[in-house]
Motif scaffolding. Structure first.
Motif, PDB file in Angstrom:
ATOM      1  N   ASN A  37      37.636  58.451  75.688  1.00  0.00           N
ATOM      2  CA  ASN A  37      36.786  57.988  75.736  1.00  0.00           C
ATOM      3  C   ASN A  37      36.153  57.015  74.530  1.00  0.00           C
ATOM      4  OD1 ASN A  37      36.036  57.196  78.008  1.00  0.00           O
ATOM      5  ND2 ASN A  37      34.798  58.541  78.042  1.00  0.00           N
ATOM      6  N   ARG A 127      32.952  56.775  82.939  1.00  0.00           N
ATOM      7  CA  ARG A 127      33.500  55.671  81.943  1.00  0.00           C
ATOM      8  C   ARG A 127      35.448  55.694  81.981  1.00  0.00           C
ATOM      9  NH1 ARG A 127      32.122  55.722  76.367  1.00  0.00           N
ATOM     10  NH2 ARG A 127      33.272  53.530  75.510  1.00  0.00           N
ATOM     11  N   LEU A 128      35.527  57.146  81.454  1.00  0.00           N
ATOM     12  CA  LEU A 128      37.152  57.434  81.066  1.00  0.00           C
ATOM     13  C   LEU A 128      38.046  56.769  82.524  1.00  0.00           C
ATOM     14  CD1 LEU A 128      38.322  60.517  80.086  1.00  0.00           C
ATOM     15  CD2 LEU A 128      39.900  59.941  81.911  1.00  0.00           C
TER      16      LEU A 128
END
Lengths: 223, 223
Positions: A37, A127-128
């Motif tokens: 990230n 999120r990744l």
DNA sequence: TAAAATATGATAGTATTACTATTATATTTG
DNA sequence: CAAATATAATAGTAATACTATCATATTTTA
């Protein structure tokens, strides 16, 4: 109410040594997520990760063949986790339409609460997935890796929701396209919201992505 | 009837030296497209491209800063070409609904005929866009590059079609999400058809992707 | 037409990446 | 306590992603 303690089992083809079975393994996965990230998948290396977790490059290579396989592992973990929540949330809902709505909400909403199911931070993982997951299958080796079953959990999630669509309207001919469009689209729109907002629309109240995709599906399959 | 000879102008920020202005430049772009399709973007290098076109790595670096910028150039070229065809095809169509249908067809169908507008093979370029384009913006530098206008043509295409949606239904609140979902989705489904067919649905007759997305849009905006 | 400018090619060099191999050391288990 | 296992440290290799320099070929223009 406390959640059931579950254990996400990942196909042993995806790693050389199960990261679940050691402290180092868990640090590789956890810090791996954060580091991907932070740096982006391209700039992320096992050498940097080793330095970060006070370990050595060569030790990480004993867990994962390379960073691509770590990404595939994370993808598989994510969809296994989604599948678990999907099955859990839609169980014993008798009305097909209610079932479908719950599924769509779950697939398109953002994770807020830390529903910690394991040592992995699901919010960071999501999120990744939003930013990097497409790189797991946009490769030259996709057909080979698909053969090996690397993407089967994802396909199973699409299949499950597709069946829910067909419960509401058994004659709808494009249930898989619809579901994969929604799932991929929801992630894509989160990415656009963050980086290319002119490709999305804002809502004053509520989550426009959930509303948009729920609306699309219900209108399309004719409710 | 012969097509108008047009010339796709690309923002000079995207290259160091305009590949249009020399034979070598054109070979870099043309063979670059083929080579990225053959090897995949990750394995593609300027050194290999140099060998292929009988030129030198260092010469290619005089045209493009790096392979990422070549990809951004190709993305921009592709969307400029789509925009040109879009404007051309929808001009003088007075009925908003007809206009929108034409646009949707154009955005979701496959290129069959060689509509050669320049030295670039559009069919090969489309294949590249379907497989590799997401790598142009799934980078750590996206915000910076978006600021510089690297993605403006793509955003303009979404905006144009979004306006067509609003001509049919001025009250629809998610026109940008709808259009970007359709555009990205259509490419994604082409990729799935080829590599992950269980995420799509087949049709005996006609192009299911065109039918599916046209249906979704018309039902969603309420026609 | 000669000089200047420009484009291309060839070669070399650097830091980083993506590993593999070997050996040493620490820890666990039987 | 010995054997097995896990980890760490180091070194090494081929490839990548460049940059710099210099030679040469071609084109421009004064």
């Amino acid at each position: 109410m406390k959640r059931l303690p579950i254990y996400i089992v990942i196909d042993s083809e995806l790693y050389l040594k199960d990261p679940n079975t050691s402290d180092l393994g868990k640090r590789i996965v956890c810090e791996g997520i954060n580091m991907i990230n932070d740096l982006g998948f391209e700039a992320f290396t096992f050498k940097k990760l080793g330095a970060q977790i006070g370990s050595n490059e060569s030790s990480i290579y004993r867990y994962f063949e390379n960073k691509h396989m770590l990404l595939v592992y994370l993808l598989c973990w994510y969809w296994s986790w989604v599948e678990y929540r999907l099955v859990f949330a839609t169980q014993n809902i008798s009305q097909p339409l209610d079932k479908l709505k719950i599924a769509l909400q779950l697939l398109t909403e953002r994770i807020d609460i830390d529903q910690a199911v394991s040592f992995i931070d699901e919010k960071q993982l999501e999120r990744l997935i939003i930013s990097e997951s497409s790189k797991a299958y946009h490769t030259k080796e996709i057909d080979e890796e698909n053969e090996k079953g690397y993407f089967k959990v994802y396909k199973r999630v699409v299949q499950r929701v597709s069946e829910m669509v067909l419960l509401v309207n058994p004659n709808y001919p494009y249930s898989h396209m619809l579901v994969s469009t929604v799932i991929e689209g929801a992630h894509q729109q989160r990415f656009f919201q963050r980086h290319l907002p002119s490709l999305t629309d804002k809502d004053s109240k509520g989550d426009s992505i959930v509303k948009f995709y729920t609306d699309i599906v219900l209108k399309t399959i004719g409710n």
